[in-house]
Design a protein around this motif. Structure first.
Motif, PDB file in Angstrom:
ATOM      1  N   ALA A 100      95.587  37.113  42.969  1.00 22.32           N
ATOM      2  CA  ALA A 100      96.580  38.239  42.715  1.00 22.32           C
ATOM      3  C   ALA A 100      96.086  38.334  41.038  1.00 22.32           C
ATOM      4  CB  ALA A 100      97.877  37.602  42.754  1.00 22.32           C
ATOM      5  N   CYS A 101      95.889  37.149  40.476  1.00 25.21           N
ATOM      6  CA  CYS A 101      95.581  37.389  38.902  1.00 25.21           C
ATOM      7  C   CYS A 101      94.358  38.159  38.722  1.00 25.21           C
ATOM      8  CB  CYS A 101      95.173  35.780  38.280  1.00 25.21           C
ATOM      9  SG  CYS A 101      96.727  34.998  38.058  1.00 25.21           S
ATOM     10  N   ILE A 102      93.499  38.132  39.584  1.00 27.74           N
ATOM     11  CA  ILE A 102      92.319  38.706  39.731  1.00 27.74           C
ATOM     12  C   ILE A 102      92.354  40.331  39.731  1.00 27.74           C
ATOM     13  CG2 ILE A 102      89.855  39.223  40.559  1.00 27.74           C
ATOM     14  CD1 ILE A 102      89.754  36.187  41.137  1.00 27.74           C
ATOM     15  N   TRP A 103      93.390  40.422  40.836  1.00 28.21           N
ATOM     16  CA  TRP A 103      93.838  41.654  41.180  1.00 28.21           C
ATOM     17  C   TRP A 103      94.444  42.491  39.964  1.00 28.21           C
ATOM     18  CZ3 TRP A 103      92.751  44.606  45.463  1.00 28.21           C
ATOM     19  CH2 TRP A 103      93.326  45.751  45.775  1.00 28.21           C
ATOM     20  N   ALA A 104      95.374  41.745  39.276  1.00 30.99           N
ATOM     21  CA  ALA A 104      96.096  42.236  38.142  1.00 30.99           C
ATOM     22  C   ALA A 104      95.271  42.686  37.011  1.00 30.99           C
ATOM     23  CB  ALA A 104      97.286  41.155  37.726  1.00 30.99           C
ATOM     24  N   CYS A 105      94.283  41.640  36.811  1.00 32.82           N
ATOM     25  CA  CYS A 105      93.469  41.972  35.580  1.00 32.82           C
ATOM     26  C   CYS A 105      92.742  43.226  35.896  1.00 32.82           C
ATOM     27  CB  CYS A 105      92.488  40.630  35.707  1.00 32.82           C
ATOM     28  SG  CYS A 105      93.237  39.365  34.806  1.00 32.82           S
ATOM     29  N   VAL A 140     102.246  49.510  39.044  1.00 33.04           N
ATOM     30  CA  VAL A 140     103.246  49.249  40.096  1.00 33.04           C
ATOM     31  C   VAL A 140     102.203  48.107  40.842  1.00 33.04           C
ATOM     32  CG1 VAL A 140     104.040  49.342  42.473  1.00 33.04           C
ATOM     33  CG2 VAL A 140     104.796  51.059  40.725  1.00 33.04           C
ATOM     34  N   MET A 141     101.132  48.255  40.824  1.00 33.10           N
ATOM     35  CA  MET A 141     100.049  47.317  41.408  1.00 33.10           C
ATOM     36  C   MET A 141     100.027  45.942  40.540  1.00 33.10           C
ATOM     37  SD  MET A 141      96.945  49.948  42.765  1.00 33.10           S
ATOM     38  CE  MET A 141      95.640  48.613  42.845  1.00 33.10           C
ATOM     39  N   ILE A 142     100.005  46.232  39.140  1.00 36.10           N
ATOM     40  CA  ILE A 142      99.957  45.069  38.156  1.00 36.10           C
ATOM     41  C   ILE A 142     101.114  44.417  38.361  1.00 36.10           C
ATOM     42  CG2 ILE A 142     100.037  44.783  35.703  1.00 36.10           C
ATOM     43  CD1 ILE A 142      98.298  47.225  35.380  1.00 36.10           C
ATOM     44  N   VAL A 143     102.523  44.795  38.450  1.00 33.72           N
ATOM     45  CA  VAL A 143     103.616  44.441  38.529  1.00 33.72           C
ATOM     46  C   VAL A 143     103.550  43.582  39.778  1.00 33.72           C
ATOM     47  CG1 VAL A 143     106.057  44.642  38.825  1.00 33.72           C
ATOM     48  CG2 VAL A 143     104.779  45.965  37.048  1.00 33.72           C
ATOM     49  N   ALA A 144     103.144  44.098  41.077  1.00 31.87           N
ATOM     50  CA  ALA A 144     103.259  43.458  42.186  1.00 31.87           C
ATOM     51  C   ALA A 144     102.312  42.089  42.220  1.00 31.87           C
ATOM     52  CB  ALA A 144     102.954  44.203  43.369  1.00 31.87           C
ATOM     53  N   ALA A 145     101.107  42.361  41.588  1.00 32.02           N
ATOM     54  CA  ALA A 145     100.155  41.328  41.713  1.00 32.02           C
ATOM     55  C   ALA A 145     100.634  40.136  40.714  1.00 32.02           C
ATOM     56  CB  ALA A 145      98.773  41.771  40.995  1.00 32.02           C
ATOM     57  N   VAL A 146     101.367  40.485  39.549  1.00 33.40           N
ATOM     58  CA  VAL A 146     101.850  39.304  38.530  1.00 33.40           C
ATOM     59  C   VAL A 146     102.911  38.692  39.058  1.00 33.40           C
ATOM     60  CG1 VAL A 146     102.969  39.037  36.395  1.00 33.40           C
ATOM     61  CG2 VAL A 146     100.882  40.725  36.561  1.00 33.40           C
ATOM     62  N   ALA A 159      93.325  45.732  37.925  1.00 41.70           N
ATOM     63  CA  ALA A 159      94.201  47.049  37.838  1.00 41.70           C
ATOM     64  C   ALA A 159      94.515  47.347  36.384  1.00 41.70           C
ATOM     65  CB  ALA A 159      95.459  46.826  38.604  1.00 41.70           C
ATOM     66  N   ALA A 160      94.671  46.260  35.409  1.00 42.79           N
ATOM     67  CA  ALA A 160      94.982  46.538  33.978  1.00 42.79           C
ATOM     68  C   ALA A 160      93.952  47.158  33.523  1.00 42.79           C
ATOM     69  CB  ALA A 160      95.389  45.190  33.385  1.00 42.79           C
ATOM     70  N   VAL A 161      92.847  46.645  33.689  1.00 42.29           N
ATOM     71  CA  VAL A 161      91.588  47.372  32.945  1.00 42.29           C
ATOM     72  C   VAL A 161      90.985  48.797  33.708  1.00 42.29           C
ATOM     73  CG1 VAL A 161      88.937  47.075  33.217  1.00 42.29           C
ATOM     74  CG2 VAL A 161      90.078  45.092  32.758  1.00 42.29           C
ATOM     75  N   ASN A 162      91.515  49.135  35.014  1.00 39.69           N
ATOM     76  CA  ASN A 162      91.488  50.368  35.359  1.00 39.69           C
ATOM     77  C   ASN A 162      92.559  51.094  34.788  1.00 39.69           C
ATOM     78  OD1 ASN A 162      90.776  52.686  37.141  1.00 39.69           O
ATOM     79  ND2 ASN A 162      91.583  51.644  38.927  1.00 39.69           N
ATOM     80  N   LEU A 163      93.843  50.892  34.384  1.00 38.45           N
ATOM     81  CA  LEU A 163      94.799  51.518  33.803  1.00 38.45           C
ATOM     82  C   LEU A 163      94.257  51.850  32.256  1.00 38.45           C
ATOM     83  CD1 LEU A 163      97.609  52.777  33.800  1.00 38.45           C
ATOM     84  CD2 LEU A 163      98.209  50.598  32.939  1.00 38.45           C
ATOM     85  N   VAL A 164      93.804  50.965  31.712  1.00 35.67           N
ATOM     86  CA  VAL A 164      93.300  51.148  30.441  1.00 35.67           C
ATOM     87  C   VAL A 164      91.983  52.181  30.217  1.00 35.67           C
ATOM     88  CG1 VAL A 164      92.217  50.313  28.431  1.00 35.67           C
ATOM     89  CG2 VAL A 164      94.067  49.103  29.368  1.00 35.67           C
ATOM     90  N   LEU A 165      91.375  52.069  31.093  1.00 40.20           N
ATOM     91  CA  LEU A 165      90.152  53.044  31.108  1.00 40.20           C
ATOM     92  C   LEU A 165      90.641  54.526  31.453  1.00 40.20           C
ATOM     93  CD1 LEU A 165      87.400  51.070  33.217  1.00 40.20           C
ATOM     94  CD2 LEU A 165      87.424  51.756  30.562  1.00 40.20           C
ATOM     95  N   LEU A 166      91.699  54.556  32.259  1.00 41.44           N
ATOM     96  CA  LEU A 166      92.178  55.723  32.731  1.00 41.44           C
ATOM     97  C   LEU A 166      92.827  56.505  31.572  1.00 41.44           C
ATOM     98  CD1 LEU A 166      92.791  57.889  35.088  1.00 41.44           C
ATOM     99  CD2 LEU A 166      94.928  56.652  35.554  1.00 41.44           C
ATOM    100  N   LEU A 167      93.602  55.568  31.042  1.00 37.76           N
ATOM    101  CA  LEU A 167      94.352  56.216  29.722  1.00 37.76           C
ATOM    102  C   LEU A 167      93.468  56.909  28.850  1.00 37.76           C
ATOM    103  CD1 LEU A 167      97.491  54.030  29.727  1.00 37.76           C
ATOM    104  CD2 LEU A 167      97.313  56.230  30.604  1.00 37.76           C
ATOM    105  N   VAL A 168      92.455  55.797  28.446  1.00 36.70           N
ATOM    106  CA  VAL A 168      91.374  56.420  27.460  1.00 36.70           C
ATOM    107  C   VAL A 168      90.643  57.520  27.780  1.00 36.70           C
ATOM    108  CG1 VAL A 168      89.329  55.512  26.433  1.00 36.70           C
ATOM    109  CG2 VAL A 168      91.101  54.071  26.591  1.00 36.70           C
ATOM    110  N   ARG A 169      90.253  57.602  29.267  1.00 31.29           N
ATOM    111  CA  ARG A 169      89.586  58.986  29.738  1.00 31.29           C
ATOM    112  C   ARG A 169      90.359  60.171  29.464  1.00 31.29           C
ATOM    113  NH1 ARG A 169      88.924  57.637  35.035  1.00 31.29           N
ATOM    114  NH2 ARG A 169      87.487  55.894  34.388  1.00 31.29           N
ATOM    115  N   ARG A 170      91.827  59.822  29.784  1.00 25.10           N
ATOM    116  CA  ARG A 170      92.905  60.963  29.687  1.00 25.10           C
ATOM    117  C   ARG A 170      92.675  61.706  28.329  1.00 25.10           C
ATOM    118  NH1 ARG A 170      97.887  60.750  33.479  1.00 25.10           N
ATOM    119  NH2 ARG A 170      96.883  61.068  35.455  1.00 25.10           N
ATOM    120  N   ARG A 171      92.823  60.719  27.360  1.00 22.21           N
ATOM    121  CA  ARG A 171      92.909  60.769  25.976  1.00 22.21           C
ATOM    122  C   ARG A 171      91.628  61.661  25.412  1.00 22.21           C
ATOM    123  NH1 ARG A 171      94.697  56.814  21.234  1.00 22.21           N
ATOM    124  NH2 ARG A 171      94.760  58.373  19.358  1.00 22.21           N
TER     125      ARG A 171
END
Length: 81
Positions: free
Chosen positions: A38-43, A16-22, A45-57
């Motif tokens: 907003a571009c910086i914020w979206a980037c 949701v944060m990525i969508v709002a920032a974009v 949040a996207a990096v944070n999302l990828v790291l979270l998913l990799v950590r969970r996996r």
């Protein structure tokens, strides 16, 4: 027992944060400095999302491997008797 996690660290909230920032960055009515932020914020949040998913996996794989190793050790102990 698993430790409690804030709702801010969930994949849904990050998406949701990525969508709002974009959306803010793409809006022509937004000031240029806000669009850049907003571009910086979206980037970020996207990096944070990828790291979270990799950590969970990685955690899931480790838990599966630990359960498998525990079952193997139990089977080996039963075979020794």
């Amino acid at each position: 027992m698993s430790e409690k996690q804030s709702y801010l660290g969930t994949p849904t909230t990050l998406a949701v944060m990525i969508v709002a920032a974009v959306w803010t960055a793409a809006s022509s009515g937004t000031a240029p400095y806000a669009r850049v932020l907003a571009c910086i914020w979206a980037c970020g949040a996207a990096v944070n999302l990828v790291l979270l998913l990799v950590r969970r996996r990685r955690d899931r794989r480790a838990a599966t491997q630990a359960a498998k190793d525990g079952a193997d050790a139990k089977d080996g102990a039963d075979a020794d008797r």
